[in-house]
Scaffold this motif. Structure first.
Motif, PDB file in Angstrom:
ATOM      1  N   PHE A 321       0.940  -1.217   0.223  1.00  0.00           N
ATOM      2  CA  PHE A 321      -0.037   0.159  -0.169  1.00  0.00           C
ATOM      3  C   PHE A 321       0.824   1.326  -0.025  1.00  0.00           C
ATOM      4  O   PHE A 321       0.571   2.210  -0.645  1.00  0.00           O
ATOM      5  N   VAL A 322       1.856   1.227   1.007  1.00  0.00           N
ATOM      6  CA  VAL A 322       2.941   2.524   1.015  1.00  0.00           C
ATOM      7  C   VAL A 322       3.702   2.534  -0.179  1.00  0.00           C
ATOM      8  O   VAL A 322       3.815   3.748  -0.916  1.00  0.00           O
ATOM      9  N   LEU A 323       4.045   1.527  -0.733  1.00  0.00           N
ATOM     10  CA  LEU A 323       4.921   1.446  -1.835  1.00  0.00           C
ATOM     11  C   LEU A 323       4.075   2.117  -3.374  1.00  0.00           C
ATOM     12  O   LEU A 323       4.599   2.773  -4.100  1.00  0.00           O
ATOM     13  N   ARG A 324       2.989   1.619  -3.333  1.00  0.00           N
ATOM     14  CA  ARG A 324       2.043   2.282  -4.501  1.00  0.00           C
ATOM     15  C   ARG A 324       1.881   3.794  -4.144  1.00  0.00           C
ATOM     16  O   ARG A 324       2.037   4.563  -5.207  1.00  0.00           O
ATOM     17  N   PHE A 325       1.622   4.149  -2.977  1.00  0.00           N
ATOM     18  CA  PHE A 325       1.488   5.483  -2.726  1.00  0.00           C
ATOM     19  C   PHE A 325       2.810   6.509  -3.269  1.00  0.00           C
ATOM     20  O   PHE A 325       2.708   7.256  -4.018  1.00  0.00           O
ATOM     21  N   LEU A 326       3.984   5.912  -2.872  1.00  0.00           N
ATOM     22  CA  LEU A 326       5.340   6.465  -3.142  1.00  0.00           C
ATOM     23  C   LEU A 326       5.527   6.586  -4.596  1.00  0.00           C
ATOM     24  O   LEU A 326       6.355   7.324  -5.180  1.00  0.00           O
ATOM     25  N   PHE A 327       5.004   5.648  -5.470  1.00  0.00           N
ATOM     26  CA  PHE A 327       5.255   5.573  -6.906  1.00  0.00           C
ATOM     27  C   PHE A 327       4.357   6.312  -7.513  1.00  0.00           C
ATOM     28  O   PHE A 327       4.659   7.203  -8.640  1.00  0.00           O
ATOM     29  N   VAL A 328       2.986   6.202  -7.257  1.00  0.00           N
ATOM     30  CA  VAL A 328       1.969   7.029  -8.029  1.00  0.00           C
ATOM     31  C   VAL A 328       1.857   8.363  -7.909  1.00  0.00           C
ATOM     32  O   VAL A 328       1.784   9.155  -8.894  1.00  0.00           O
ATOM     33  N   GLY A 329       2.334   9.134  -6.608  1.00  0.00           N
ATOM     34  CA  GLY A 329       2.114  10.378  -6.413  1.00  0.00           C
ATOM     35  C   GLY A 329       3.130  11.208  -7.375  1.00  0.00           C
ATOM     36  O   GLY A 329       2.681  12.142  -8.059  1.00  0.00           O
ATOM     37  N   PRO A 330       4.485  10.878  -7.486  1.00  0.00           N
ATOM     38  CA  PRO A 330       5.537  11.490  -8.291  1.00  0.00           C
ATOM     39  C   PRO A 330       5.183  11.299  -9.747  1.00  0.00           C
ATOM     40  O   PRO A 330       5.227  12.256 -10.392  1.00  0.00           O
ATOM     41  N   LEU A 331       4.585  10.323 -10.072  1.00  0.00           N
ATOM     42  CA  LEU A 331       4.260   9.877 -11.461  1.00  0.00           C
ATOM     43  C   LEU A 331       3.338  10.763 -12.173  1.00  0.00           C
ATOM     44  O   LEU A 331       3.335  11.445 -13.149  1.00  0.00           O
ATOM     45  N   LEU A 332       2.301  10.867 -11.331  1.00  0.00           N
ATOM     46  CA  LEU A 332       1.088  11.644 -11.632  1.00  0.00           C
ATOM     47  C   LEU A 332       1.268  13.221 -11.804  1.00  0.00           C
ATOM     48  O   LEU A 332       0.930  13.934 -12.662  1.00  0.00           O
ATOM     49  N   VAL A 333       2.275  13.558 -10.792  1.00  0.00           N
ATOM     50  CA  VAL A 333       2.979  15.012 -10.769  1.00  0.00           C
ATOM     51  C   VAL A 333       3.512  15.597 -12.141  1.00  0.00           C
ATOM     52  O   VAL A 333       3.092  16.453 -12.849  1.00  0.00           O
ATOM     53  N   VAL A 334       4.260  14.459 -12.409  1.00  0.00           N
ATOM     54  CA  VAL A 334       5.205  14.782 -13.730  1.00  0.00           C
ATOM     55  C   VAL A 334       4.410  14.679 -14.875  1.00  0.00           C
ATOM     56  O   VAL A 334       4.255  15.383 -15.847  1.00  0.00           O
ATOM     57  N   GLN A 335       3.465  13.741 -14.839  1.00  0.00           N
ATOM     58  CA  GLN A 335       2.590  13.431 -15.924  1.00  0.00           C
ATOM     59  C   GLN A 335       1.737  14.851 -16.306  1.00  0.00           C
ATOM     60  O   GLN A 335       1.624  15.301 -17.379  1.00  0.00           O
ATOM     61  N   ARG A 336       0.957  15.203 -15.246  1.00  0.00           N
ATOM     62  CA  ARG A 336       0.349  16.392 -15.310  1.00  0.00           C
ATOM     63  C   ARG A 336       1.099  17.533 -15.692  1.00  0.00           C
ATOM     64  O   ARG A 336       0.586  18.652 -16.577  1.00  0.00           O
ATOM     65  N   ALA A 337       2.029  17.773 -15.344  1.00  0.00           N
ATOM     66  CA  ALA A 337       3.033  19.079 -15.722  1.00  0.00           C
ATOM     67  C   ALA A 337       3.405  18.719 -17.242  1.00  0.00           C
ATOM     68  O   ALA A 337       3.235  19.803 -17.944  1.00  0.00           O
ATOM     69  N   ARG A 338       3.730  17.720 -17.566  1.00  0.00           N
ATOM     70  CA  ARG A 338       4.246  17.645 -18.933  1.00  0.00           C
ATOM     71  C   ARG A 338       2.953  17.684 -19.994  1.00  0.00           C
ATOM     72  O   ARG A 338       3.037  18.417 -21.188  1.00  0.00           O
ATOM     73  N   LEU A 339       1.714  17.196 -19.679  1.00  0.00           N
ATOM     74  CA  LEU A 339       0.459  17.418 -20.633  1.00  0.00           C
ATOM     75  C   LEU A 339       0.026  19.035 -20.589  1.00  0.00           C
ATOM     76  O   LEU A 339       0.101  19.475 -21.610  1.00  0.00           O
ATOM     77  N   HIS A 340       0.235  19.700 -19.434  1.00  0.00           N
ATOM     78  CA  HIS A 340      -0.179  21.110 -19.514  1.00  0.00           C
ATOM     79  C   HIS A 340       1.101  21.862 -20.186  1.00  0.00           C
ATOM     80  O   HIS A 340       0.558  22.826 -20.808  1.00  0.00           O
ATOM     81  N   LYS A 341       2.007  21.339 -20.033  1.00  0.00           N
ATOM     82  CA  LYS A 341       2.976  22.136 -20.873  1.00  0.00           C
ATOM     83  C   LYS A 341       2.887  22.210 -22.190  1.00  0.00           C
ATOM     84  O   LYS A 341       3.077  22.968 -23.210  1.00  0.00           O
ATOM     85  N   ARG A 342       2.594  20.687 -22.722  1.00  0.00           N
ATOM     86  CA  ARG A 342       2.288  20.758 -24.175  1.00  0.00           C
ATOM     87  C   ARG A 342       1.345  21.446 -24.592  1.00  0.00           C
ATOM     88  O   ARG A 342       1.231  22.043 -25.616  1.00  0.00           O
ATOM     89  N   ASP A 343       0.003  21.196 -23.976  1.00  0.00           N
ATOM     90  CA  ASP A 343      -1.122  21.944 -24.377  1.00  0.00           C
ATOM     91  C   ASP A 343      -2.119  22.182 -23.466  1.00  0.00           C
ATOM     92  O   ASP A 343      -2.698  21.056 -23.176  1.00  0.00           O
TER      93      ASP A 343
END
Length: 548
Positions: A321-343
Motif C-alpha cells: 500500500f505504501v509503495l504504491r503511494f510512493l510511486f503513483v504520487g510523483p508519477l502523476l505530478v510529472v505526467q500532469r506537468a508534461r501534459l499542461h506544458k504541451r497543450d
C-alpha cells in the motif's frame, strides 16, 4: 456433491450477487469473496482446491484477452508511460522489497523463494476498482490506466515468479538484476512478437469467414493460440495474449462485419463476467483449506503458525500500500506537468489526474486472480510453502476488502469529477456531423448508381440522406438536453419513444402469429431478429443500452 451441480450453484451465486451488489453499494468481487468464505466454513462442506495450472493456463488467458479486446489501443498508447511504470517498475520493486522483508523474517527461506512470493503478491487486479469506478463515474483516463496496468503487470509478475522458482530449483543461478533483465527482455520481446503473429493471422482468417458465429467461435481459441506457443519458447504467455487481444480489438473495426463485432463483444463480455467473478468466489471457497494446511503439524514445525502467517500477510499488504503511494504520487505530478506544458487546453490535459486522481489510483491496488493462482503454483519443496500461500491469500483478501470496500467512499469524499456529460454529448454530435459529411459526399456524386450499375431512384437518395440527418439532429438534441442552459426541443426523443411503442405492438402481433402457427419458424425468427435489431439501435441511440 457432483461437479456439475457445484458449477450450477456457483453460477447462480455469481449472477445473484451481481444483481444484489449494486443495491448494497458493494463491488461484486468483495461480496463473492465474503460469501465464498461463509460457505467454506459451513460444517460438512468439503475443502475446495483447484490446481493452479488450471487458472494460470485455463482461466487467465481468456480473461486477459477479454479485457484486451475491449481496451482501445489509442488509450493504451496514450497512457503507455504510466502503465509501464506501474506494471513493470512498481511490480519489480514491490516484489524485491516485500521478498527481502520476508527473507529477513523467515530464517529458512532463501532469497529466491522470498522474491517468488513477492512476485505473487505484487500485480494488481483492476476488476473491483474499475467496476466501482465506472459505476461512480471515474474519469476515463483513470479507468484506462488501471485496466492497462492490470493487463501488463500480470506478465511482469509471472516472468519474475518463473525466474525465481527456477533459481530455487537450482536450474539457473539467480544473478540479480542482470539475470532478471535478460530473462525479462527475452520473454517480453518474444511474447510481443508471438502475440502480433497470432493477432495478424487470426484477424485475416476471421475476416474471410462469412458467418459471425464462425468468427466468434474462432475467437475462443485465440487466447490459447497466443499463450501456449509463447510459454513453449520460454516467453510470457500472458503478455502474448494481451498483445493479440489489443491488436484484434483495434483491427476488428476495419476487418470484421458489424454483426461479427456485436457477436464477439456480447460473447466475450459474458465469458469475462463468469470467469472473473468465478475466481473471486473460488478464492473465498479455498480459504478454509489453505488455513487448515497452515495449521498442520508440518507447518507448525516450521516455526510459523497460521495466525503468524496472516499477520505477515497484513504487514505485506501494508508495505505494498505504501509503495504504491510512493510511486503513483510523483508519477502523476510529472505526467500532469508534461501534459499542461504541451497543450493546457487539450482534452488530454483536462483529463490529466491531479491529487484526487492520484489518491484513487494509489488506493485501487487490490490483488486478485494472479495472486491466487501464482501462490498455489509455488513448488512443494519451498520452505514454509503452506504459510506462503496463506500469506498471499491474506494480502489478496485484505486489499480487496479494505481498499475495495472503502474505494467508493474515497471517490465520493474526494469529489473526483468524471466525464462532463454535456461536453461528451457535444463531442459525440460533432463526430456524427463529420461522419455525415463523409457519407453525404457519396450521395452527391454525379451519376450515382448501385455497384451492379442499377440507377438509383431519387426518392431513395432523399430517404438515405434523411436518415443521416435524423441521426445527426438526434445527437445534437442529446447534447442540448445534457446542457442545463439549453432550451432545445425534443422531437427526436419523441420519435424514439413512439417508435419503441410501435415496436412493442409489432412484437405482440409477432407472438400472436407464432401462437397461431400461421407462419413457418424460419420466417418468424427472421421477423424477430428484424425487430430486435431496430429496438437495440433505438435503445443505443437513446443511451439506455450502452451501459455495462
Amino acid at each position: 456433491m457432483r461437479p456439475e451441480l457445484v458449477a450450477v450453484v456457483c453460477l447462480i451465486i455469481v449472477v445473484g450477487v451481481s444483481v444484489l451488489a449494486p443495491k448494497l453499494r458493494l463491488a461484486t468481487p468483495i461480496l463473492l469473496v465474503v460469501i465464498g468464505i461463509g460457505i467454506s466454513v459451513i460444517p460438512g462442506v468439503p475443502p475446495v482446491h483447484v490446481p493452479s495450472e488450471w487458472i494460470l493456463a485455463g482461466v487467465l488467458p481468456p480473461l486477459l484477452y477479454a479485457s484486451a479486446i475491449n481496451l482501445p489501443l489509442v488509450d493504451f498508447r496514450k497512457n503507455l508511460g504510466s502503465i509501464s511504470i506501474l506494471s513493470v517498475l512498481l511490480v519489480i520493486v514491490s516484489a524485491l522489497i516485500t521478498g527481502f522483508l520476508l527473507f529477513m523474517v523467515l530464517p529458512d527461506l532463501n532469497i529466491a523463494a522470498a522474491i517468488a512470493l513477492g512476485a505473487v503478491i505484487s500485480p494488481t487486479d483492476a476488476v473491483a476498482a474499475t467496476s466501482i469506478g465506472k459505476r461512480l463515474g471515474l474519469p476515463p483516463r483513470l479507468i484506462a490506466v488501471l485496466e492497462g496496468e492490470s493487463l501488463v503487470n500480470d506478465a511482469s509478475a509471472l516472468v519474475l515468479l518463473r525466474t525465481s522458482i527456477a533459481a530455487t530449483a537450482g536450474t539457473i543461478a539467480f544473478a540479480g538484476f542482470g539475470g532478471f533483465a535478460i530473462d525479462f527482455g527475452y520473454s517480453s520481446v518474444a511474447a510481443v512478437a508471438m502475440g502480433l503473429v497470432v493477432g495478424v493471422v487470426t484477424v485475416f482468417v476471421r475476416s474471410k469467414l462469412p458467418d459471425p458465429v464462425l468468427t466468434t467461435a474462432v475467437s475462443f481459441v485465440i487466447p490459447f493460440l497466443a499463450y501456449i506457443p509463447a510459454e513453449a519458447i520460454g516467453a510470457s504467455g500472458v503478455l502474448s495474449v494481451v498483445v493479440a487481444g489489443l491488436y484484434t480489438g483495434h483491427m476488428g473495426a476495419k476487418h470484421f462485419t458489424a454483426s461479427a463485432r456485436i457477436s464477439e463483444r456480447l460473447n466475450w463480455r459474458t465469458i469475462q463476467f463468469l470467469l472473473e467473478n468465478g475466481v473471486f468466489l473460488l478464492m473465498g471457497l479455498e480459504i478454509k483449506d489453505i488455513f487448515l494446511s497452515a495449521l498442520s503439524p508440518t507447518a507448525e514445525a516450521d516455526g510459523l503458525d497460521a495466525i503468524g502467517s496472516i499477520g505477515l500477510g497484513l504487514a505485506a499488504a501494508a508495505v505494498l500500500f505504501v509503495l504504491r503511494f510512493l510511486f503513483v504520487g510523483p508519477l502523476l505530478v510529472v505526467q500532469r506537468a508534461r501534459l499542461h506544458k504541451r497543450d493546457p487546453l487539450s482534452t488530454e490535459a483536462r483529463e490529466a489526474t491531479g491529487w484526487r486522481g492520484g489518491l484513487v489510483v494509489s488506493w485501487a491496488g487490490m490483488r486478485g486472480v494472479v495472486t491466487v493462482a501464482g501462490a498455489q503454483s509455488l513448488p512443494e519443496s519451498i520452505p514454509y510453502r503452506d504459510q506462503l500461500v496463506l500469506i498471499a491469500f491474506t494480502v489478496s483478501i485484505a486489499t480487496l476488502v479494505f481498499q475495495g470496500g472503502t474505494l467508493p467512499w474515497l471517490i465520493r469524499v474526494t469529489r473526483l469529477r468524471g466525464v462532463d456529460e454535456a461536453a461528451d454529448h457535444a463531442e459525440f454530435a460533432t463526430l456524427v456531423d463529420e461522419l455525415r459529411a463523409a457519407g453525404q459526399q457519396v450521395l452527391e456524386e454525379p451519376g450515382l448508381s448501385l455497384p451492379s450499375g442499377e440507377v438509383i431512384d431519387e426518392g431513395v437518395i432523399d430517404r438515405v440522406r434523411g436518415d443521416a440527418e435524423l441521426r445527426s439532429e438526434s445527437a445534437w438534441e442529446r447534447a442540448r438536453a445534457a446542457d442545463p442552459e439549453s432550451e432545445g426541443s425534443a422531437p427526436h426523443r419523441q420519435y424514439r419513444v413512439l417508435r419503441l411503442e410501435v415496436l412493442r405492438a409489432e412484437r405482440v402481433a409477432l407472438l400472436d402469429a407464432r401462437h397461431r402457427g400461421a407462419y413457418s419458424s424460419r420466417i418468424l425468427v427472421r421477423a424477430q431478429l428484424m425487430l430486435d435489431q431496430e429496438e437495440s439501435r433505438l435503445q443505443q441511440s437513446d443511451g439506455s443500452g450502452s451501459h455495462g
